[in-house]
Write a protein that holds these residues in place. Structure first.
Motif, PDB file in Angstrom:
ATOM      1  N   GLU A  86      -6.504   8.415  -0.361  1.00 39.98           N
ATOM      2  CA  GLU A  86      -7.715   8.273  -0.870  1.00 39.98           C
ATOM      3  C   GLU A  86      -8.666   7.462   0.042  1.00 39.98           C
ATOM      4  O   GLU A  86      -9.978   7.644   0.101  1.00 39.98           O
ATOM      5  N   ALA A  87      -8.231   6.246   0.785  1.00 43.39           N
ATOM      6  CA  ALA A  87      -9.139   5.863   1.789  1.00 43.39           C
ATOM      7  C   ALA A  87      -9.732   6.635   2.639  1.00 43.39           C
ATOM      8  O   ALA A  87     -10.894   6.825   3.083  1.00 43.39           O
ATOM      9  N   ASP A  88      -8.922   7.779   3.227  1.00 44.43           N
ATOM     10  CA  ASP A  88      -9.096   8.736   4.261  1.00 44.43           C
ATOM     11  C   ASP A  88     -10.338   9.294   3.843  1.00 44.43           C
ATOM     12  O   ASP A  88     -11.335   9.795   4.477  1.00 44.43           O
ATOM     13  N   ALA A  89     -10.230  10.029   2.531  1.00 44.14           N
ATOM     14  CA  ALA A  89     -11.092  10.967   1.908  1.00 44.14           C
ATOM     15  C   ALA A  89     -12.755  10.179   1.914  1.00 44.14           C
ATOM     16  O   ALA A  89     -13.443  10.752   2.203  1.00 44.14           O
ATOM     17  N   ILE A  90     -12.427   8.939   1.382  1.00 43.98           N
ATOM     18  CA  ILE A  90     -13.547   8.358   0.898  1.00 43.98           C
ATOM     19  C   ILE A  90     -14.234   7.816   2.148  1.00 43.98           C
ATOM     20  O   ILE A  90     -15.564   8.047   2.383  1.00 43.98           O
ATOM     21  N   LEU A  91     -13.958   7.240   3.104  1.00 44.26           N
ATOM     22  CA  LEU A  91     -14.396   6.813   4.300  1.00 44.26           C
ATOM     23  C   LEU A  91     -14.854   7.884   5.323  1.00 44.26           C
ATOM     24  O   LEU A  91     -15.960   7.824   5.892  1.00 44.26           O
ATOM     25  N   SER A  92     -14.040   8.790   5.356  1.00 40.27           N
ATOM     26  CA  SER A  92     -14.726  10.126   6.273  1.00 40.27           C
ATOM     27  C   SER A  92     -15.899  10.573   5.374  1.00 40.27           C
ATOM     28  O   SER A  92     -16.953  10.931   6.441  1.00 40.27           O
ATOM     29  N   ALA A  93     -15.902  10.681   4.250  1.00 41.60           N
ATOM     30  CA  ALA A  93     -17.162  11.203   3.692  1.00 41.60           C
ATOM     31  C   ALA A  93     -18.353  10.146   3.813  1.00 41.60           C
ATOM     32  O   ALA A  93     -19.459  10.347   3.730  1.00 41.60           O
ATOM     33  N   HIS A  94     -17.886   8.725   3.637  1.00 39.32           N
ATOM     34  CA  HIS A  94     -18.917   7.893   3.828  1.00 39.32           C
ATOM     35  C   HIS A  94     -19.488   7.785   4.931  1.00 39.32           C
ATOM     36  O   HIS A  94     -20.660   6.958   5.143  1.00 39.32           O
ATOM     37  N   GLY A  95     -18.940   8.169   6.003  1.00 34.26           N
ATOM     38  CA  GLY A  95     -19.399   8.328   7.254  1.00 34.26           C
ATOM     39  C   GLY A  95     -19.218   6.932   8.401  1.00 34.26           C
ATOM     40  O   GLY A  95     -19.705   6.814   9.165  1.00 34.26           O
ATOM     41  N   VAL A  96     -17.865   6.343   8.047  1.00 32.89           N
ATOM     42  CA  VAL A  96     -17.306   5.525   8.795  1.00 32.89           C
ATOM     43  C   VAL A  96     -15.854   5.876   9.392  1.00 32.89           C
ATOM     44  O   VAL A  96     -15.346   6.776   8.758  1.00 32.89           O
ATOM     45  N   PRO A  97     -15.557   5.205  10.402  1.00 28.49           N
ATOM     46  CA  PRO A  97     -14.315   5.569  10.861  1.00 28.49           C
ATOM     47  C   PRO A  97     -12.963   5.064  10.002  1.00 28.49           C
ATOM     48  O   PRO A  97     -13.179   4.098   9.273  1.00 28.49           O
ATOM     49  N   PHE A  98     -11.853   5.616  10.111  1.00 27.87           N
ATOM     50  CA  PHE A  98     -10.809   5.330   9.361  1.00 27.87           C
ATOM     51  C   PHE A  98      -9.662   5.102  10.408  1.00 27.87           C
ATOM     52  O   PHE A  98      -9.196   6.046  10.720  1.00 27.87           O
ATOM     53  N   ASN A  99      -8.918   3.922  10.208  1.00 27.88           N
ATOM     54  CA  ASN A  99      -7.976   3.515  11.011  1.00 27.88           C
ATOM     55  C   ASN A  99      -6.614   4.114  10.636  1.00 27.88           C
ATOM     56  O   ASN A  99      -5.681   3.367  10.065  1.00 27.88           O
ATOM     57  N   ARG A 100      -6.358   5.578  10.316  1.00 27.78           N
ATOM     58  CA  ARG A 100      -5.400   5.965   9.630  1.00 27.78           C
ATOM     59  C   ARG A 100      -3.798   5.725  10.050  1.00 27.78           C
ATOM     60  O   ARG A 100      -2.991   5.422   9.521  1.00 27.78           O
ATOM     61  N   ALA A 101      -3.806   5.694  11.675  1.00 26.22           N
ATOM     62  CA  ALA A 101      -2.632   5.464  12.197  1.00 26.22           C
ATOM     63  C   ALA A 101      -2.327   3.975  12.149  1.00 26.22           C
ATOM     64  O   ALA A 101      -1.156   3.586  11.835  1.00 26.22           O
ATOM     65  N   GLY A 102      -3.379   3.171  11.956  1.00 27.98           N
ATOM     66  CA  GLY A 102      -2.889   1.546  11.958  1.00 27.98           C
ATOM     67  C   GLY A 102      -2.272   1.366  10.304  1.00 27.98           C
ATOM     68  O   GLY A 102      -1.487   0.670  10.144  1.00 27.98           O
ATOM     69  N   TRP A 103      -2.904   2.128   9.419  1.00 33.85           N
ATOM     70  CA  TRP A 103      -2.542   1.942   7.990  1.00 33.85           C
ATOM     71  C   TRP A 103      -1.044   2.707   7.791  1.00 33.85           C
ATOM     72  O   TRP A 103      -0.273   2.100   7.148  1.00 33.85           O
ATOM     73  N   ILE A 112       0.772  -1.299   0.112  1.00 28.52           N
ATOM     74  CA  ILE A 112       0.085   0.006  -0.064  1.00 28.52           C
ATOM     75  C   ILE A 112       0.945   1.242  -0.017  1.00 28.52           C
ATOM     76  O   ILE A 112       2.096   1.277   0.565  1.00 28.52           O
ATOM     77  N   SER A 113       0.446   2.485  -0.326  1.00 30.58           N
ATOM     78  CA  SER A 113       1.317   3.665  -0.589  1.00 30.58           C
ATOM     79  C   SER A 113       0.587   4.616   0.377  1.00 30.58           C
ATOM     80  O   SER A 113      -0.839   4.498   0.810  1.00 30.58           O
ATOM     81  N   MET A 114       1.058   6.080   0.541  1.00 27.65           N
ATOM     82  CA  MET A 114       0.434   6.890   1.094  1.00 27.65           C
ATOM     83  C   MET A 114      -0.698   7.442   0.176  1.00 27.65           C
ATOM     84  O   MET A 114      -1.753   7.932   0.842  1.00 27.65           O
ATOM     85  N   ASP A 115      -0.658   7.309  -0.947  1.00 27.87           N
ATOM     86  CA  ASP A 115      -1.695   7.850  -1.908  1.00 27.87           C
ATOM     87  C   ASP A 115      -2.913   7.042  -1.578  1.00 27.87           C
ATOM     88  O   ASP A 115      -4.034   7.429  -1.526  1.00 27.87           O
TER      89      ASP A 115
END
Length: 460
Positions: free
Chosen positions: A64-81, A57-60
């Motif tokens: 991308e996941a952060d932007a989509i999931l935040s708008a989608h209404g669910v948590p995102f484990n950014r620190a974990g990734w 996986i990459s920072m991109d």
């Protein structure tokens, strides 16, 4: 669509904070809990690993996941990734064990087992369930269905033909256009080729070569379609057929011609069996006539009877009629596991050998299967919290069939039978679940020939 972080179900993104405090490891397994067939022909895991898990996986991807999931209404484990990116160079810190691909495994047995290798990533095991389960259930189910077709066709060849020489080409994959995506066609098409060598699904050829080091796992022949025949007009039907023989006929060559654009019986009785009979008999190859409409239980036997009336036949050592080598028939419409058996039974009753016929199977092969065909599931069975391993399982009172297994698992073969046991009960017995992936590295690489040979040893 290659962002592995987004290759999951939405609700999975919130699970990282749902496990008990101090959870270090989660172990899960995949099995076929039952279904239409008693055994499953395991296939497809290596393709998934090579396509998705052997690339970091990459920072991109994270952004991308952060932007989509935040708008989608669910948590995102950014620190974990970000931890996986920084501490593991973007490769998933998991280990996957699996039974060898090409194994015919009775349902109810562990097929795959997954565990995180870094205690900081216990949430990851179940996070990959969506992608991993899909990667297994679909190609395995197609391989299983194709295998069952092979058993049926093989049985009728044993009863009505002199040998099984033609079996590898008795079921042709026509399923590419009926598949939901090219990846579906690729994985399902490759799965079919474990059992047979005939296909028009080029994506399946590519997948077998790309992921399993196949040389050329499947073959096809020149064939007409309705557009090429009807382009000559109804009065030009005979000329269209003659052109096919001229273009593609010859010693040792096969050519298939769809023959029901107007009147199948006229095509067989007058055109093939009269006007072009000499060309068919003397070209040195084989014409494969293809009906493509009507009730196959009625059309196929009658078409073969008519071809025998026109071209003759011989009686083989089993007492069944066989057309001369210059002509055969392929049925590619309305073909399923059940219709294959029904058609072959009808031919047997008429004293016609299964040698005369091949089948083409489309949507029934690559698309009319689902996860419940073989009741596939991935479930957590063990968890380690603060250094203590615990068994976990589900046991719903409303559906005992969904009861899951407990503990870290192993697969053995005892007295010729596969058996799932606890890993701590192995003793000196060899575990048939072998590590195939760990921390971004493919540990075992099966060749397509090896998988096909393993499956073949369990057939007919």
């Amino acid at each position: 669509m290659l962002n592995l972080i987004l290759n999951t179900d939405s609700y999975k993104t919130s699970h990282y904070c749902q496990y008990p405090t101090g959870t270090q490891y989660v172990s899960s397994y995949i099995e076929s809990r039952g279904g239409e067939f008693a055994d499953t022909l395991v296939f497809g895991l290596q393709a998934f690993i090579r396509q998705y898990l052997c690339r970091p996986i990459s920072m991109d991807d994270i952004n991308e996941a952060d932007a989509i999931l935040s708008a989608h209404g669910v948590p995102f484990n950014r620190a974990g990734w970000e931890y996986i990116l920084n501490s593991h160079k973007g490769f998933l810190p998991i280990e996957i064990q699996a039974v060898a691909e090409g194994t015919l495994l009775p349902t109810g047995n562990v097929m795959v087992q997954v565990i995180n290798t870094d205690p900081a990533c216990a949430w990851l095991t179940s996070y990959v369930e969506t992608a991993l389960l899909r990667a297994i259930w679909y190609p395995t189910t197609v391989a299983t269905l194709s295998y069952q077709c092979k058993q049926v066709i093989g049985r009728y060849l044993q009863k009505t033909a002199n040998n099984l020489d033609g079996l590898p080409f008795k079921l042709h994959d026509f399923g590419a256009r009926g598949a939901s995506s090219e990846e579906t066609a690729a994985l399902g098409g490759a799965a079919h080729l474990i059992n047979f060598m005939g296909t028009d699904t080029l994506s399946g050829i590519v997948a077998a070569r790309r992921y399993y080091r196949a040389n050329m796992p499947g073959f096809s022949i020149p064939a007409a379609e309705h557009s090429t025949i009807t382009s000559w007009g109804k009065n030009g039907e005979s000329a269209a057929y003659a052109n096919m023989l001229q273009q593609f006929g010859g010693a040792g060559r096969l050519v298939a011609v769809v023959s029901d654009s107007y009147d199948l019986w006229n095509a067989i009785n007058r055109i093939w069996g009269d006007e072009l009979k000499e060309q068919v008999e003397t070209m040195g190859g084989t014409l494969v006539v293809r009906p493509d409409s009507g009730n196959p239980l009625e059309v196929v036997p009658q078409a073969l009877e008519n071809l025998m009336d026109k071209f003759g036949y011989h009686t083989n050592s089993k007492g069944y009629r066989v057309l001369p080598d210059c002509i055969r028939l392929i049925q590619g419409d309305g073909v399923s596991l059940r219709s294959i058996e029904a058609i072959l039974a009808a031919l047997e009753a008429r004293g016609i050998s299964a040698d005369n016929l091949a089948f083409g199977m489309g949507g029934e092969l690559l698309q009319k299967v689902n996860r419940d065909t073989q009741k596939f599931a991935m479930k957590a069975s063990a968890i380690c919290v603060q250094g203590e391993w615990r068994d976990i399982s589900k046991d719903p009172i409303t559906d005992p069939g969904k009861r899951s297994k407990r503990g870290r698992l192993a697969l053995i073969r005892s007295n010729g039978q596969y058996q799932t046991i606890r890993e701590d009960q192995l003793g000196l017995q060899p575990n048939l679940l072998v590590p195939v992936f760990r921390n971004g590295e493919l540990l075992v690489q099966y060749s397509f020939d090896e998988i096909r040979a393993r499956a073949g040893r369990q057939a007919i």
